[in-house]
Design an enzyme around this catalytic site. Structure first.
Site, mmCIF file in Angstrom:
data_model
loop_
_atom_site.group_PDB
_atom_site.id
_atom_site.type_symbol
_atom_site.label_atom_id
_atom_site.label_comp_id
_atom_site.label_asym_id
_atom_site.label_seq_id
_atom_site.Cartn_x
_atom_site.Cartn_y
_atom_site.Cartn_z
ATOM 1 N N ARG A 109 4.307 43.724 1.812
ATOM 2 C CA ARG A 109 3.755 42.423 1.439
ATOM 3 C C ARG A 109 4.363 42.007 0.106
ATOM 4 N NH1 ARG A 109 2.998 41.698 5.847
ATOM 5 N NH2 ARG A 109 1.092 41.376 7.031
ATOM 6 N N GLU A 148 6.206 33.451 0.279
ATOM 7 C CA GLU A 148 6.959 33.297 1.526
ATOM 8 C C GLU A 148 6.397 32.241 2.472
ATOM 9 O OE1 GLU A 148 6.678 37.362 3.179
ATOM 10 O OE2 GLU A 148 5.600 36.452 4.851
ATOM 11 N N HIS A 195 10.949 38.008 6.716
ATOM 12 C CA HIS A 195 9.826 38.621 7.443
ATOM 13 C C HIS A 195 10.207 38.873 8.910
ATOM 14 C CE1 HIS A 195 5.254 39.163 6.884
ATOM 15 N NE2 HIS A 195 5.669 39.933 7.865
HETATM 16 P P1 NAI Z 1 -1.379 51.570 8.373
HETATM 17 O O1 NAI Z 1 -2.759 51.058 8.143
HETATM 18 O O2 NAI Z 1 -1.085 52.374 9.582
HETATM 19 O O3 NAI Z 1 -0.922 52.442 7.100
HETATM 20 C C1 NAI Z 1 -1.086 52.048 5.776
HETATM 21 C C2 NAI Z 1 -1.122 53.306 4.930
HETATM 22 O O4 NAI Z 1 -1.112 52.931 3.556
HETATM 23 C C3 NAI Z 1 -2.397 54.151 5.144
HETATM 24 O O5 NAI Z 1 -2.054 55.495 5.394
HETATM 25 C C4 NAI Z 1 -3.162 53.979 3.836
HETATM 26 O O6 NAI Z 1 -3.922 55.124 3.515
HETATM 27 C C5 NAI Z 1 -2.023 53.775 2.864
HETATM 28 N N1 NAI Z 1 -2.393 53.134 1.611
HETATM 29 C C6 NAI Z 1 -3.335 52.197 1.387
HETATM 30 N N2 NAI Z 1 -3.345 51.839 0.100
HETATM 31 C C7 NAI Z 1 -2.385 52.585 -0.514
HETATM 32 C C8 NAI Z 1 -1.902 52.684 -1.842
HETATM 33 N N3 NAI Z 1 -2.402 51.919 -2.819
HETATM 34 N N4 NAI Z 1 -0.923 53.577 -2.104
HETATM 35 C C9 NAI Z 1 -0.397 54.339 -1.137
HETATM 36 N N5 NAI Z 1 -0.798 54.280 0.144
HETATM 37 C C10 NAI Z 1 -1.780 53.423 0.447
HETATM 38 O O7 NAI Z 1 -0.444 50.286 8.296
HETATM 39 P P2 NAI Z 1 1.005 50.107 8.921
HETATM 40 O O8 NAI Z 1 0.887 49.619 10.321
HETATM 41 O O9 NAI Z 1 1.815 51.302 8.626
HETATM 42 O O10 NAI Z 1 1.543 48.853 8.061
HETATM 43 C C11 NAI Z 1 1.820 48.959 6.687
HETATM 44 C C12 NAI Z 1 2.105 47.584 6.135
HETATM 45 O O11 NAI Z 1 3.329 47.078 6.668
HETATM 46 C C13 NAI Z 1 1.093 46.504 6.544
HETATM 47 O O12 NAI Z 1 -0.049 46.543 5.694
HETATM 48 C C14 NAI Z 1 1.873 45.238 6.348
HETATM 49 O O13 NAI Z 1 1.718 44.818 5.007
HETATM 50 C C15 NAI Z 1 3.315 45.669 6.578
HETATM 51 N N6 NAI Z 1 3.892 45.090 7.801
HETATM 52 C C16 NAI Z 1 5.037 44.375 7.686
HETATM 53 C C17 NAI Z 1 5.629 43.825 8.798
HETATM 54 C C18 NAI Z 1 6.917 43.059 8.702
HETATM 55 O O14 NAI Z 1 7.363 42.471 9.695
HETATM 56 N N7 NAI Z 1 7.559 43.022 7.544
HETATM 57 C C19 NAI Z 1 5.025 43.940 10.133
HETATM 58 C C20 NAI Z 1 3.831 44.768 10.160
HETATM 59 C C21 NAI Z 1 3.298 45.296 9.014
#
Ligand code: NAI
Length: 333
Positions: free
Chosen positions: A235, A264, A296
């Protein structure tokens, strides 16, 4: 059963039409965003509204949807910060989303950014087409043996770690919840400060929260290794753009790859090639030879779009027909 799609692009039409065959729903595609300006124009026989990240499902919009007897709001994305869930509950409108779709799509894009920045294949592509076979300016470094710091080892971060391990990298990670499988595979969890001070590459895979806004700022950058590469596919607001621009200008940050950007919503998913962009920060970023910006697109693979369409249509079918919901994690209200 009629579904009205908003912010619909050609690829949305292609994938939803393809995956709608077993259901035979009537699909209506609107290119415009959903918001107060357009909601009254929705046909009275619309059962479901399918929306995306920049549509605005405010209480006002939801009240109009309720008056038109819309039964379901289906978000074809994971995020739902743009939906007033309380208003949906008040009006008895069900809301679903796609909580996870192909984490490998995003992980692989992060690696594509890293490899492009490092090995400069984008420059070589143009250069060779002009019959310039000089190697000057194309010098890269081996990823093998380098330390990669991964912040967030959920679905996407985990897929990213596995690929980096395959490259022969030393992978260190930071996450409040440690993943046992990754530890067995050789990933070492570290406090954030230790991760920053040891990593040659820092890649962000955590969600944006109020606590970690501007996680990458002038103070944290100062604790990183000089010459660090930063990749952000998570993000935009995880990274303080002005601070990173300063670090790029001084050469402290060697490479930056971003698929997300603080401002964005005014830029991404639109063709602005004939427009004057007023945002000076993105213009400055795009002027650096060692910065790669993508709009994105990390999620944008055949596999991910197929999963988004399949999951969304299945949830709509279950909710509208009162069937048992096969995956409760898709339900928001
Ligand atoms: P997820 O929920 O499976 O994993 C997120 C992980 O981050 C969790 O293990 C959580 O414990 C950890 N976390 C939370 N706060 C944290 C912090 N301050 N420091 C370190 N770790 C922390 O989510 P997923 O599916 O892996 O997605 C991650 C991110 O990717 C989403 O939140 C979204 O922002 C981004 N995303 C980007 C996309 C794109 O097209 N560029 C598409 C989909 C997601």
């Amino acid at each position: 059963m009629k579904i009205a799609f908003f912010s619909a692009k050609t690829y949305d039409k292609d994938f939803f039409n393809r995956h709608n065959q077993p259901y035979g729903f009537e699909l209506q595609f609107w290119e415009t965003h959903l918001g107060p300006h357009i909601v009254n124009a929705i046909d009275e026989d619309t059962d479901v509204v399918c929306a995306f990240v920049n549509d605005r499902l405010t209480a006002e919009v939801i009240a109009v949807l309720a008056s038109k007897k819309v039964k379901v709001i289906a978000m074809r994305c994971a995020g739902f910060n743009n939906v007033d869930l309380e208003a949906a509950k008040t009006h008895n409108i069900r809301v679903c989303r796609v909580p996870a779709y192909s984490p490998e799509a995003v992980a692989e894009h992060a690696i594509a950014m890293l490899l492009t920045l490092n090995r400069k294949t984008h420059k070589a592509y143009n250069r060779v087409r002009e019959q310039n076979f000089s190697l000057n300016g194309l010098l890269g470094f081996n990823l093998h043996g380098k330390t990669i710091g991964v912040i967030g080892t959920g679905k996407i971060g985990k897929a990213f770690c596995k690929i980096m391990l395959g490259f022969g990298c030393v992978v260190v990670a930071h996450d409040p919840f440690e993943d046992k499988e990754l530890i067995i595979m050789g990933v070492r969890y570290l406090p954030l400060k230790a991760l920053f001070s040891t990593s040659d590459v820092v890649s962000l895979h955590c969600p944006l929260t109020t606590e970690n806004k501007y996680l990458i700022n002038k103070d944290t950058v100062a604790t990183m290794k000089p010459g660090v590469t930063i990749i952000n596919t998570s993000r935009g607001q995880l990274l303080h753009t002005d601070d990173v621009i300063t670090a790029l200008k001084s050469g402290y940050v060697t490479y930056l790859g971003i698929d997300v950007y603080e401002q964005e919503e005014k830029l991404f998913f639109k063709d602005l090639s004939g427009s004057i962009i007023e945002d000076d920060k993105i213009q400055r970023l795009m002027s650096f030879p060692n910065v790669l910006v993508t709009g994105h697109q990390a999620f944008f693979t055949e596999d991910a779009l197929s999963q988004i369409a399949t999951i969304t249509l299945n949830s709509i079918n279950e909710l509208v027909n009162g069937l048992e919901v096969s995956d409760p994690s898709v339900i928001l209200a």
